[in-house]
Scaffold this motif. Structure first.
Motif, PDB file in Angstrom:
ATOM      1  N   LEU A 356       0.676  -0.968   0.135  1.00 59.71           N
ATOM      2  CA  LEU A 356      -0.390  -0.473   0.149  1.00 59.71           C
ATOM      3  C   LEU A 356       1.428   1.434  -0.254  1.00 59.71           C
ATOM      4  N   ILE A 357       2.030   1.380   0.162  1.00 56.69           N
ATOM      5  CA  ILE A 357       3.102   2.436   0.329  1.00 56.69           C
ATOM      6  C   ILE A 357       4.268   2.035  -0.925  1.00 56.69           C
ATOM      7  N   GLN A 393     -15.369   4.232  -1.807  1.00 57.54           N
ATOM      8  CA  GLN A 393     -15.052   3.195  -1.337  1.00 57.54           C
ATOM      9  C   GLN A 393     -13.481   2.421  -0.870  1.00 57.54           C
ATOM     10  N   THR A 394     -12.736   3.426  -2.444  1.00 57.02           N
ATOM     11  CA  THR A 394     -11.419   2.508  -2.374  1.00 57.02           C
ATOM     12  C   THR A 394     -10.053   2.971  -1.652  1.00 57.02           C
ATOM     13  N   ILE A 395     -10.681   4.440  -1.117  1.00 55.35           N
ATOM     14  CA  ILE A 395     -10.359   5.019   0.046  1.00 55.35           C
ATOM     15  C   ILE A 395     -10.380   4.191   1.745  1.00 55.35           C
ATOM     16  N   GLN A 396     -11.425   4.134   1.834  1.00 53.80           N
ATOM     17  CA  GLN A 396     -12.397   3.042   2.499  1.00 53.80           C
ATOM     18  C   GLN A 396     -11.373   1.702   2.772  1.00 53.80           C
ATOM     19  N   GLU A 397     -11.393   0.825   1.544  1.00 52.01           N
ATOM     20  CA  GLU A 397     -10.615  -0.196   1.497  1.00 52.01           C
ATOM     21  C   GLU A 397      -8.978  -0.084   1.559  1.00 52.01           C
ATOM     22  N   PHE A 398      -8.956   1.126   1.223  1.00 51.59           N
ATOM     23  CA  PHE A 398      -6.986   0.891   1.714  1.00 51.59           C
ATOM     24  C   PHE A 398      -6.878   1.571   3.084  1.00 51.59           C
ATOM     25  N   ARG A 399      -7.860   2.263   3.630  1.00 55.64           N
ATOM     26  CA  ARG A 399      -7.692   2.198   5.397  1.00 55.64           C
ATOM     27  C   ARG A 399      -7.839   0.937   6.333  1.00 55.64           C
ATOM     28  N   LYS A 400      -9.211  -0.090   5.092  1.00 55.37           N
ATOM     29  CA  LYS A 400      -9.390  -1.531   6.091  1.00 55.37           C
ATOM     30  C   LYS A 400      -8.081  -2.025   6.043  1.00 55.37           C
ATOM     31  N   GLU A 401      -7.588  -2.479   5.068  1.00 56.57           N
ATOM     32  CA  GLU A 401      -6.369  -2.414   4.193  1.00 56.57           C
ATOM     33  C   GLU A 401      -5.014  -2.804   5.122  1.00 56.57           C
ATOM     34  N   LEU A 402      -4.922  -1.605   5.647  1.00 57.58           N
ATOM     35  CA  LEU A 402      -3.903  -1.119   6.263  1.00 57.58           C
ATOM     36  C   LEU A 402      -3.903  -1.325   7.329  1.00 57.58           C
ATOM     37  N   THR A 403      -5.064  -1.641   8.388  1.00 55.54           N
ATOM     38  CA  THR A 403      -5.591  -1.892   9.920  1.00 55.54           C
ATOM     39  C   THR A 403      -5.577  -3.208   9.735  1.00 55.54           C
ATOM     40  N   ARG A 404      -6.371  -4.611   8.491  1.00 56.52           N
ATOM     41  CA  ARG A 404      -5.833  -5.813   9.021  1.00 56.52           C
ATOM     42  C   ARG A 404      -4.230  -6.043   8.962  1.00 56.52           C
ATOM     43  N   MET A 405      -3.630  -5.422   7.842  1.00 51.39           N
ATOM     44  CA  MET A 405      -2.083  -5.495   8.094  1.00 51.39           C
ATOM     45  C   MET A 405      -1.195  -5.121   9.721  1.00 51.39           C
ATOM     46  N   GLY A 406      -2.278  -4.064  10.474  1.00 48.70           N
ATOM     47  CA  GLY A 406      -1.871  -3.792  11.203  1.00 48.70           C
ATOM     48  C   GLY A 406      -1.177  -2.287  11.981  1.00 48.70           C
ATOM     49  N   TYR A 407      -1.764  -1.405  10.567  1.00 47.06           N
ATOM     50  CA  TYR A 407      -1.027  -0.158  11.341  1.00 47.06           C
ATOM     51  C   TYR A 407      -2.243   0.065  10.711  1.00 47.06           C
ATOM     52  N   LYS A 408      -1.916   1.871  11.158  1.00 43.47           N
ATOM     53  CA  LYS A 408      -2.318   3.163  10.926  1.00 43.47           C
ATOM     54  C   LYS A 408      -1.714   4.061  10.617  1.00 43.47           C
ATOM     55  N   LEU A 409      -2.735   5.365   9.485  1.00 45.10           N
ATOM     56  CA  LEU A 409      -2.012   6.260   9.330  1.00 45.10           C
ATOM     57  C   LEU A 409      -2.939   7.476   9.719  1.00 45.10           C
ATOM     58  N   ASN A 410      -1.822   7.826  10.394  1.00 51.07           N
ATOM     59  CA  ASN A 410      -2.082   9.651  11.465  1.00 51.07           C
ATOM     60  C   ASN A 410      -2.390  10.643  10.050  1.00 51.07           C
ATOM     61  N   ASP A 411      -2.524  10.838   9.134  1.00 48.41           N
ATOM     62  CA  ASP A 411      -2.279  11.865   8.106  1.00 48.41           C
ATOM     63  C   ASP A 411      -3.305  11.477   7.438  1.00 48.41           C
ATOM     64  N   SER A 412      -4.281  12.672   6.807  1.00 50.29           N
ATOM     65  CA  SER A 412      -4.515  12.878   5.580  1.00 50.29           C
ATOM     66  C   SER A 412      -4.059  11.923   4.266  1.00 50.29           C
ATOM     67  N   MET A 413      -4.974  11.261   3.531  1.00 46.59           N
ATOM     68  CA  MET A 413      -4.473  10.533   1.773  1.00 46.59           C
ATOM     69  C   MET A 413      -4.392  11.703   1.089  1.00 46.59           C
ATOM     70  N   ILE A 414      -5.376  12.663   0.636  1.00 51.75           N
ATOM     71  CA  ILE A 414      -5.832  13.845  -0.611  1.00 51.75           C
ATOM     72  C   ILE A 414      -6.955  14.766  -0.053  1.00 51.75           C
TER      73      ILE A 414
END
Length: 471
Positions: A356-357, A393-414
Protein backbone atom coordinates in the motif's frame (compact mmCIF):
# COMPACT_ATOMS: atom_id res chain seq x y z
CA UNK A 1 7.39 23.78 70.55
CA UNK A 2 7.87 24.04 66.77
CA UNK A 3 9.36 21.06 64.96
CA UNK A 4 13.01 21.77 64.04
CA UNK A 5 14.35 19.23 61.50
CA UNK A 6 18.00 20.14 62.14
CA UNK A 7 17.64 19.54 65.90
CA UNK A 8 15.75 16.30 65.27
CA UNK A 9 18.54 14.99 63.03
CA UNK A 10 21.20 16.14 65.51
CA UNK A 11 19.47 14.04 68.17
CA UNK A 12 19.47 10.98 65.91
CA UNK A 13 15.90 11.09 64.59
CA UNK A 14 15.89 10.75 60.78
CA UNK A 15 12.64 8.82 60.19
CA UNK A 16 10.69 11.96 59.31
CA UNK A 17 12.69 12.57 56.11
CA UNK A 18 10.72 9.80 54.38
CA UNK A 19 7.52 11.83 54.81
CA UNK A 20 8.94 14.94 53.17
CA UNK A 21 8.22 16.05 49.62
CA UNK A 22 11.11 15.99 47.13
CA UNK A 23 11.35 19.78 47.31
CA UNK A 24 11.45 19.78 51.12
CA UNK A 25 14.12 17.07 51.13
CA UNK A 26 16.33 19.13 48.81
CA UNK A 27 15.81 22.19 51.00
CA UNK A 28 16.71 20.18 54.11
CA UNK A 29 19.92 18.90 52.47
CA UNK A 30 20.99 22.49 51.78
CA UNK A 31 20.15 23.50 55.35
CA UNK A 32 22.22 20.60 56.73
CA UNK A 33 25.18 21.49 54.54
CA UNK A 34 25.12 25.04 55.91
CA UNK A 35 24.51 24.03 59.52
CA UNK A 36 27.28 24.03 62.20
CA UNK A 37 25.69 20.74 63.34
CA UNK A 38 26.38 19.06 60.00
CA UNK A 39 29.09 16.69 61.26
CA UNK A 40 27.02 15.74 64.32
CA UNK A 41 24.03 14.97 62.06
CA UNK A 42 26.16 12.74 59.83
CA UNK A 43 27.64 10.83 62.78
CA UNK A 44 24.29 10.36 64.51
CA UNK A 45 22.44 9.14 61.41
CA UNK A 46 25.13 7.50 59.23
CA UNK A 47 24.31 3.90 60.16
CA UNK A 48 20.55 4.40 59.72
CA UNK A 49 20.88 6.28 56.42
CA UNK A 50 23.49 3.84 55.11
CA UNK A 51 20.86 1.11 55.28
CA UNK A 52 17.76 3.00 54.20
CA UNK A 53 18.67 6.20 52.34
CA UNK A 54 22.22 6.28 50.97
CA UNK A 55 21.41 9.04 48.51
CA UNK A 56 20.46 11.46 51.27
CA UNK A 57 23.58 10.53 53.25
CA UNK A 58 25.84 11.02 50.24
CA UNK A 59 24.51 14.51 49.57
CA UNK A 60 25.29 15.71 53.09
CA UNK A 61 28.69 14.06 53.58
CA UNK A 62 30.48 13.66 50.22
CA UNK A 63 32.79 16.70 50.49
CA UNK A 64 33.68 16.45 54.18
CA UNK A 65 37.23 15.11 54.61
CA UNK A 66 36.37 13.53 57.98
CA UNK A 67 33.91 11.20 56.25
CA UNK A 68 36.23 10.10 53.46
CA UNK A 69 35.83 6.36 54.13
CA UNK A 70 32.07 6.62 54.42
CA UNK A 71 31.77 8.58 51.17
CA UNK A 72 34.05 6.25 49.25
CA UNK A 73 31.75 3.34 50.09
CA UNK A 74 28.73 4.93 48.45
CA UNK A 75 29.85 7.51 45.87
CA UNK A 76 29.50 6.78 42.14
CA UNK A 77 30.63 8.74 39.05
CA UNK A 78 26.95 9.23 38.19
CA UNK A 79 26.51 11.26 41.39
CA UNK A 80 28.96 13.87 40.08
CA UNK A 81 26.42 15.27 37.64
CA UNK A 82 26.92 19.00 38.18
CA UNK A 83 29.77 21.45 38.50
CA UNK A 84 29.24 22.36 42.15
CA UNK A 85 29.60 18.74 43.31
CA UNK A 86 32.79 18.32 41.29
CA UNK A 87 34.24 21.61 42.50
CA UNK A 88 33.39 20.85 46.16
CA UNK A 89 34.87 17.36 46.05
CA UNK A 90 38.08 18.54 44.38
CA UNK A 91 38.60 21.49 46.73
CA UNK A 92 37.39 20.15 50.06
CA UNK A 93 38.89 16.65 50.16
CA UNK A 94 42.34 15.11 49.81
CA UNK A 95 41.07 12.27 47.62
CA UNK A 96 38.39 13.90 45.42
CA UNK A 97 40.61 14.95 42.52
CA UNK A 98 42.17 11.50 42.31
CA UNK A 99 38.72 9.88 42.29
CA UNK A 100 37.43 12.24 39.60
CA UNK A 101 40.40 11.80 37.26
CA UNK A 102 40.26 8.02 37.64
CA UNK A 103 36.55 8.04 36.80
CA UNK A 104 36.50 10.84 34.26
CA UNK A 105 35.31 8.60 31.42
CA UNK A 106 32.11 7.76 33.30
CA UNK A 107 31.63 11.33 34.47
CA UNK A 108 32.05 12.51 30.86
CA UNK A 109 29.33 10.12 29.65
CA UNK A 110 26.87 11.55 32.16
CA UNK A 111 27.62 15.22 31.52
CA UNK A 112 30.27 16.40 29.06
CA UNK A 113 30.14 20.02 30.26
CA UNK A 114 31.51 19.02 33.69
CA UNK A 115 34.89 18.25 32.07
CA UNK A 116 35.38 22.02 31.71
CA UNK A 117 34.87 22.46 35.47
CA UNK A 118 37.37 19.69 36.21
CA UNK A 119 40.01 21.25 33.97
CA UNK A 120 39.53 24.83 35.22
CA UNK A 121 39.69 23.59 38.84
CA UNK A 122 42.95 21.75 38.14
CA UNK A 123 44.53 24.89 36.69
CA UNK A 124 43.48 26.93 39.75
CA UNK A 125 46.12 24.95 41.67
CA UNK A 126 48.44 24.18 38.79
CA UNK A 127 51.60 23.23 40.70
CA UNK A 128 49.84 20.64 42.87
CA UNK A 129 47.81 19.18 39.98
CA UNK A 130 50.53 18.68 37.37
CA UNK A 131 50.23 14.89 37.33
CA UNK A 132 46.48 15.11 36.67
CA UNK A 133 46.97 17.77 34.01
CA UNK A 134 49.50 15.48 32.33
CA UNK A 135 46.96 12.63 32.34
CA UNK A 136 44.30 14.76 30.65
CA UNK A 137 46.76 16.25 28.16
CA UNK A 138 47.27 12.77 26.64
CA UNK A 139 43.94 11.20 27.60
CA UNK A 140 43.03 8.19 25.46
CA UNK A 141 39.56 9.61 24.79
CA UNK A 142 40.35 12.12 22.05
CA UNK A 143 37.26 14.21 22.71
CA UNK A 144 38.26 14.65 26.35
CA UNK A 145 41.74 15.55 25.11
CA UNK A 146 40.16 18.10 22.75
CA UNK A 147 38.26 19.68 25.66
CA UNK A 148 41.54 19.87 27.58
CA UNK A 149 43.37 21.46 24.64
CA UNK A 150 40.53 23.90 24.09
CA UNK A 151 40.69 25.07 27.71
CA UNK A 152 44.48 25.30 27.51
CA UNK A 153 44.42 27.42 24.35
CA UNK A 154 41.64 29.69 25.55
CA UNK A 155 42.50 30.25 29.21
CA UNK A 156 45.94 28.89 30.08
CA UNK A 157 48.06 29.40 27.00
CA UNK A 158 51.03 30.52 29.11
CA UNK A 159 51.30 26.87 30.29
CA UNK A 160 51.31 25.50 26.73
CA UNK A 161 55.13 25.16 26.31
CA UNK A 162 55.40 23.27 29.58
CA UNK A 163 52.60 20.82 28.76
CA UNK A 164 53.26 20.13 25.05
CA UNK A 165 56.57 20.27 23.20
CA UNK A 166 54.49 20.45 20.00
CA UNK A 167 50.71 20.35 20.47
CA UNK A 168 50.10 19.05 16.93
CA UNK A 169 51.96 15.83 17.81
CA UNK A 170 49.18 14.95 20.26
CA UNK A 171 46.20 15.09 17.96
CA UNK A 172 46.07 11.31 17.52
CA UNK A 173 45.84 8.32 19.85
CA UNK A 174 49.63 7.91 19.79
CA UNK A 175 51.19 10.04 22.57
CA UNK A 176 54.97 9.41 22.47
CA UNK A 177 55.10 7.94 25.97
CA UNK A 178 57.81 5.57 27.17
CA UNK A 179 57.03 1.92 26.35
CA UNK A 180 53.98 2.93 24.28
CA UNK A 181 53.39 0.54 21.41
CA UNK A 182 53.87 2.20 18.03
CA UNK A 183 50.93 1.97 15.64
CA UNK A 184 50.93 2.72 11.92
CA UNK A 185 47.27 3.76 11.96
CA UNK A 186 46.61 5.84 15.10
CA UNK A 187 43.09 7.12 15.71
CA UNK A 188 42.69 10.73 14.60
CA UNK A 189 40.87 13.45 16.49
CA UNK A 190 37.35 14.17 15.27
CA UNK A 191 37.49 16.71 12.43
CA UNK A 192 34.92 18.97 14.11
CA UNK A 193 37.07 19.11 17.24
CA UNK A 194 40.39 19.71 15.52
CA UNK A 195 38.82 22.33 13.23
CA UNK A 196 37.59 24.14 16.34
CA UNK A 197 41.11 24.04 17.85
CA UNK A 198 42.48 25.49 14.62
CA UNK A 199 39.91 28.29 14.78
CA UNK A 200 40.91 29.07 18.37
CA UNK A 201 44.56 29.34 17.35
CA UNK A 202 43.60 31.69 14.53
CA UNK A 203 41.92 33.97 17.07
CA UNK A 204 44.45 33.64 19.89
CA UNK A 205 47.86 32.53 18.59
CA UNK A 206 49.15 33.51 15.17
CA UNK A 207 52.15 31.18 15.58
CA UNK A 208 50.05 28.04 16.03
CA UNK A 209 47.41 28.82 13.39
CA UNK A 210 49.44 27.83 10.29
CA UNK A 211 50.67 24.67 12.09
CA UNK A 212 47.10 23.54 12.78
CA UNK A 213 45.86 24.52 9.33
CA UNK A 214 48.64 22.65 7.51
CA UNK A 215 48.26 19.64 9.79
CA UNK A 216 44.55 19.40 8.98
CA UNK A 217 45.00 19.87 5.24
CA UNK A 218 47.70 17.18 5.24
CA UNK A 219 45.84 14.60 7.32
CA UNK A 220 42.09 15.04 6.65
CA UNK A 221 40.12 14.91 3.40
CA UNK A 222 37.58 17.45 4.66
CA UNK A 223 37.43 20.03 7.43
CA UNK A 224 35.43 22.90 8.96
CA UNK A 225 38.09 25.60 8.55
CA UNK A 226 36.17 27.65 5.96
CA UNK A 227 32.95 27.42 7.97
CA UNK A 228 34.69 28.60 11.14
CA UNK A 229 36.60 31.41 9.45
CA UNK A 230 33.39 32.74 7.90
CA UNK A 231 32.10 33.89 11.28
CA UNK A 232 34.34 36.98 11.52
CA UNK A 233 35.64 39.79 9.34
CA UNK A 234 39.27 38.83 9.94
CA UNK A 235 38.42 35.19 9.34
CA UNK A 236 36.89 35.97 5.95
CA UNK A 237 40.09 37.79 4.93
CA UNK A 238 42.10 34.73 5.88
CA UNK A 239 39.69 32.44 4.04
CA UNK A 240 40.11 34.37 0.80
CA UNK A 241 43.90 33.88 0.94
CA UNK A 242 43.42 30.15 0.31
CA UNK A 243 39.83 30.09 -0.92
CA UNK A 244 39.96 27.27 -3.44
CA UNK A 245 41.78 24.80 -1.18
CA UNK A 246 39.44 25.53 1.72
CA UNK A 247 36.44 25.30 -0.61
CA UNK A 248 37.48 21.90 -1.97
CA UNK A 249 38.15 20.52 1.51
CA UNK A 250 35.10 22.04 3.20
CA UNK A 251 33.10 19.30 4.90
CA UNK A 252 29.62 20.84 4.86
CA UNK A 253 29.89 24.53 3.92
CA UNK A 254 30.36 24.40 0.14
CA UNK A 255 26.88 25.65 -0.74
CA UNK A 256 27.43 28.78 1.37
CA UNK A 257 30.86 29.37 -0.19
CA UNK A 258 29.37 29.05 -3.66
CA UNK A 259 26.73 31.65 -2.79
CA UNK A 260 29.26 34.04 -1.26
CA UNK A 261 32.29 33.54 -3.51
CA UNK A 262 30.89 32.34 -6.82
CA UNK A 263 32.74 35.07 -8.71
CA UNK A 264 36.04 34.38 -6.93
CA UNK A 265 36.13 30.60 -7.45
CA UNK A 266 37.51 29.28 -10.72
CA UNK A 267 35.05 28.20 -13.40
CA UNK A 268 36.68 24.78 -13.58
CA UNK A 269 36.26 24.22 -9.86
CA UNK A 270 32.63 25.32 -9.85
CA UNK A 271 31.63 23.38 -12.95
CA UNK A 272 31.00 20.04 -11.28
CA UNK A 273 29.05 21.50 -8.38
CA UNK A 274 26.91 23.77 -10.54
CA UNK A 275 26.08 20.82 -12.81
CA UNK A 276 24.17 19.24 -9.93
CA UNK A 277 23.12 22.31 -7.98
CA UNK A 278 21.39 23.81 -11.01
CA UNK A 279 19.13 20.73 -11.10
CA UNK A 280 17.78 21.59 -7.66
CA UNK A 281 16.33 25.04 -8.10
CA UNK A 282 12.96 26.61 -7.37
CA UNK A 283 12.11 29.89 -9.05
CA UNK A 284 15.74 30.26 -10.17
CA UNK A 285 17.04 30.00 -6.58
CA UNK A 286 18.77 27.05 -5.00
CA UNK A 287 16.33 24.96 -2.99
CA UNK A 288 16.81 25.66 0.72
CA UNK A 289 16.65 21.90 1.30
CA UNK A 290 19.96 21.55 -0.57
CA UNK A 291 21.68 23.35 2.31
CA UNK A 292 20.78 20.45 4.59
CA UNK A 293 22.22 18.00 2.08
CA UNK A 294 25.59 19.76 2.36
CA UNK A 295 25.34 20.39 6.11
CA UNK A 296 24.75 16.72 6.84
CA UNK A 297 27.29 15.48 4.28
CA UNK A 298 24.86 13.87 1.84
CA UNK A 299 26.07 15.69 -1.27
CA UNK A 300 28.10 12.74 -2.60
CA UNK A 301 25.02 10.51 -2.21
CA UNK A 302 22.93 13.11 -4.03
CA UNK A 303 25.38 13.04 -6.96
CA UNK A 304 25.46 9.25 -6.93
CA UNK A 305 21.67 8.89 -7.03
CA UNK A 306 21.23 11.61 -9.64
CA UNK A 307 23.72 9.95 -12.00
CA UNK A 308 22.46 6.43 -11.30
CA UNK A 309 18.78 7.09 -11.88
CA UNK A 310 19.22 9.36 -14.87
CA UNK A 311 21.26 6.57 -16.48
CA UNK A 312 18.39 4.14 -15.82
CA UNK A 313 15.76 6.50 -17.27
CA UNK A 314 14.28 6.77 -20.74
CA UNK A 315 13.58 10.46 -20.25
CA UNK A 316 16.17 12.93 -18.95
CA UNK A 317 13.63 15.38 -17.54
CA UNK A 318 14.73 17.11 -14.34
CA UNK A 319 12.44 19.58 -12.56
CA UNK A 320 10.89 20.51 -9.23
CA UNK A 321 7.69 18.59 -8.46
CA UNK A 322 6.63 20.29 -5.26
CA UNK A 323 7.42 20.89 -1.63
CA UNK A 324 5.77 19.81 1.60
CA UNK A 325 6.52 20.43 5.24
CA UNK A 326 9.18 17.76 5.44
CA UNK A 327 10.72 17.44 1.97
CA UNK A 328 11.22 18.92 -1.47
CA UNK A 329 10.62 16.55 -4.43
CA UNK A 330 12.25 16.52 -7.88
CA UNK A 331 11.68 14.48 -10.97
CA UNK A 332 14.95 12.87 -12.02
CA UNK A 333 14.22 11.10 -15.30
CA UNK A 334 11.80 8.25 -14.55
CA UNK A 335 12.23 8.62 -10.81
CA UNK A 336 11.42 10.98 -7.94
CA UNK A 337 14.24 12.16 -5.69
CA UNK A 338 13.24 13.73 -2.37
CA UNK A 339 15.43 16.10 -0.39
CA UNK A 340 14.28 15.29 3.12
CA UNK A 341 14.33 18.11 5.66
CA UNK A 342 12.90 16.00 8.49
CA UNK A 343 10.27 13.35 9.21
CA UNK A 344 7.30 13.65 11.54
CA UNK A 345 7.97 10.15 12.85
CA UNK A 346 11.18 9.31 14.69
CA UNK A 347 10.41 5.65 15.30
CA UNK A 348 13.30 3.22 14.76
CA UNK A 349 11.47 2.09 11.61
CA UNK A 350 9.90 5.22 10.20
CA UNK A 351 7.70 3.42 7.68
CA UNK A 352 6.96 -0.27 7.03
CA UNK A 353 7.38 -1.82 3.59
CA UNK A 354 3.83 -2.66 2.44
CA UNK A 355 2.25 -2.94 -0.98
CA UNK A 356 0.00 0.00 0.00
CA UNK A 357 3.06 2.26 0.26
CA UNK A 358 5.33 3.40 -2.59
CA UNK A 359 8.66 1.61 -2.40
CA UNK A 360 11.81 3.54 -1.57
CA UNK A 361 14.58 2.47 -3.95
CA UNK A 362 17.09 4.47 -1.88
CA UNK A 363 16.79 5.77 1.66
CA UNK A 364 19.34 7.70 3.68
CA UNK A 365 18.48 9.47 6.93
CA UNK A 366 20.68 11.46 9.29
CA UNK A 367 19.27 11.45 12.82
CA UNK A 368 20.12 13.30 16.00
CA UNK A 369 20.59 11.71 19.42
CA UNK A 370 16.84 11.50 19.98
CA UNK A 371 16.35 9.76 16.64
CA UNK A 372 14.78 12.78 14.91
CA UNK A 373 15.61 12.96 11.20
CA UNK A 374 17.60 16.12 10.43
CA UNK A 375 18.16 15.46 6.71
CA UNK A 376 17.89 12.69 4.19
CA UNK A 377 17.41 11.42 0.65
CA UNK A 378 14.73 9.16 -0.80
CA UNK A 379 14.31 7.80 -4.32
CA UNK A 380 11.04 6.36 -5.64
CA UNK A 381 9.70 5.53 -9.07
CA UNK A 382 8.13 8.65 -10.60
CA UNK A 383 4.33 8.49 -10.50
CA UNK A 384 2.23 10.87 -12.57
CA UNK A 385 -1.32 9.64 -11.96
CA UNK A 386 -3.27 11.73 -9.48
CA UNK A 387 -5.53 10.08 -6.93
CA UNK A 388 -7.88 13.07 -6.57
CA UNK A 389 -10.76 11.34 -8.37
CA UNK A 390 -10.39 7.99 -6.65
CA UNK A 391 -13.80 6.77 -5.38
CA UNK A 392 -14.41 7.11 -1.65
CA UNK A 393 -14.95 3.35 -1.51
CA UNK A 394 -11.31 2.85 -2.59
CA UNK A 395 -10.08 5.12 0.21
CA UNK A 396 -12.12 3.04 2.66
CA UNK A 397 -10.66 -0.18 1.26
CA UNK A 398 -7.18 1.25 1.64
CA UNK A 399 -7.79 2.16 5.30
CA UNK A 400 -9.39 -1.24 6.04
CA UNK A 401 -6.48 -3.10 4.45
CA UNK A 402 -3.93 -1.02 6.33
CA UNK A 403 -5.77 -1.88 9.57
CA UNK A 404 -5.86 -5.57 8.65
CA UNK A 405 -2.08 -5.46 8.21
CA UNK A 406 -1.72 -4.02 11.72
CA UNK A 407 -1.04 -0.36 10.93
CA UNK A 408 -2.67 3.04 11.21
CA UNK A 409 -2.09 6.29 9.29
CA UNK A 410 -2.57 9.53 11.22
CA UNK A 411 -2.36 11.80 8.17
CA UNK A 412 -4.57 12.78 5.28
CA UNK A 413 -4.43 10.81 2.05
CA UNK A 414 -5.86 13.21 -0.54
CA UNK A 415 -6.60 16.96 -0.53
CA UNK A 416 -4.72 17.51 2.72
CA UNK A 417 -3.41 20.83 4.01
CA UNK A 418 -0.08 20.23 2.25
CA UNK A 419 -1.47 18.48 -0.84
CA UNK A 420 -1.89 14.83 -1.74
CA UNK A 421 0.02 12.09 0.06
CA UNK A 422 -1.23 9.37 -2.31
CA UNK A 423 -0.83 8.67 -6.02
CA UNK A 424 -1.66 5.79 -8.36
CA UNK A 425 0.87 3.23 -9.60
CA UNK A 426 1.19 2.88 -13.37
CA UNK A 427 0.48 -0.81 -12.87
CA UNK A 428 -0.36 -2.88 -9.80
CA UNK A 429 2.60 -5.14 -10.64
CA UNK A 430 4.82 -2.26 -9.46
CA UNK A 431 3.51 -2.64 -5.90
CA UNK A 432 6.00 -3.50 -3.13
CA UNK A 433 5.21 -7.21 -2.97
CA UNK A 434 6.66 -10.47 -4.29
CA UNK A 435 3.22 -11.80 -5.20
CA UNK A 436 1.24 -9.13 -7.13
CA UNK A 437 -1.18 -11.76 -8.42
CA UNK A 438 -2.44 -12.22 -4.83
CA UNK A 439 -3.36 -8.56 -4.35
CA UNK A 440 -7.07 -7.71 -3.79
CA UNK A 441 -9.16 -6.88 -6.83
CA UNK A 442 -9.90 -3.32 -5.71
CA UNK A 443 -6.16 -2.61 -5.65
CA UNK A 444 -5.55 -4.20 -9.04
CA UNK A 445 -8.23 -1.92 -10.49
CA UNK A 446 -7.08 1.21 -8.62
CA UNK A 447 -3.49 0.76 -7.33
CA UNK A 448 -3.59 3.53 -4.73
CA UNK A 449 -0.35 3.97 -2.74
CA UNK A 450 0.92 6.29 -0.04
CA UNK A 451 3.95 8.16 -1.42
CA UNK A 452 4.76 10.10 1.75
CA UNK A 453 6.46 7.41 3.83
CA UNK A 454 5.71 8.90 7.23
CA UNK A 455 3.18 8.80 10.09
CA UNK A 456 2.41 5.09 9.69
CA UNK A 457 2.38 3.32 13.05
CA UNK A 458 1.51 -0.02 14.61
CA UNK A 459 -2.09 -0.05 15.81
CA UNK A 460 -1.17 -1.38 19.24
CA UNK A 461 1.22 1.53 19.93
CA UNK A 462 -0.17 3.73 22.70
CA UNK A 463 2.76 6.13 22.45
CA UNK A 464 4.15 7.12 19.07
CA UNK A 465 7.40 8.96 18.47
CA UNK A 466 6.19 11.90 16.41
CA UNK A 467 7.30 15.51 16.31
CA UNK A 468 4.79 18.18 17.15
CA UNK A 469 3.56 20.63 14.56
CA UNK A 470 6.13 23.34 13.97
CA UNK A 471 9.09 21.03 14.72
Amino acid sequence: MAFNPIDQLASGNAYFIFNLTEYDRKTLIEDIRKSPKRNIIIKKNARFLMKLYRGFLLYICYDVEEFKNLTQKIITPKFLNNSSKVFNLMNNTSWGTDYIINNIDEIYKNNEDIINTIISTLFMNYENNKKYIKQLSIHKNLHIRYIFMRNLLLYNQDKLPEIYDDITKYLTSYTYQEYEQITFFPEKMNIKDISDLANITFNTNSHLWPLFKNYILSNYKTNDIAENLSTSKEGKKELEKDLETLFETSRRYKIHLIKQYKNKLSKQLLEEYLKYLNMFKKNNNYDSAIEKIFTYELYEKLKEYTDKYLSLSKTQDVYHLGEGTTCSAYRIGDFTLKLVKTKWSYEDIICPNLYLIAKNLEEDYIRDQEGIVKAGLEVQKYLSKSAKNVPYQTIQEFRKELTRMGYKLNDSMINGQCGDNCLLLDDYHDADTRYPENLPEWFKETPLVLVDRDRVYRIEQDYIKQQKSGY
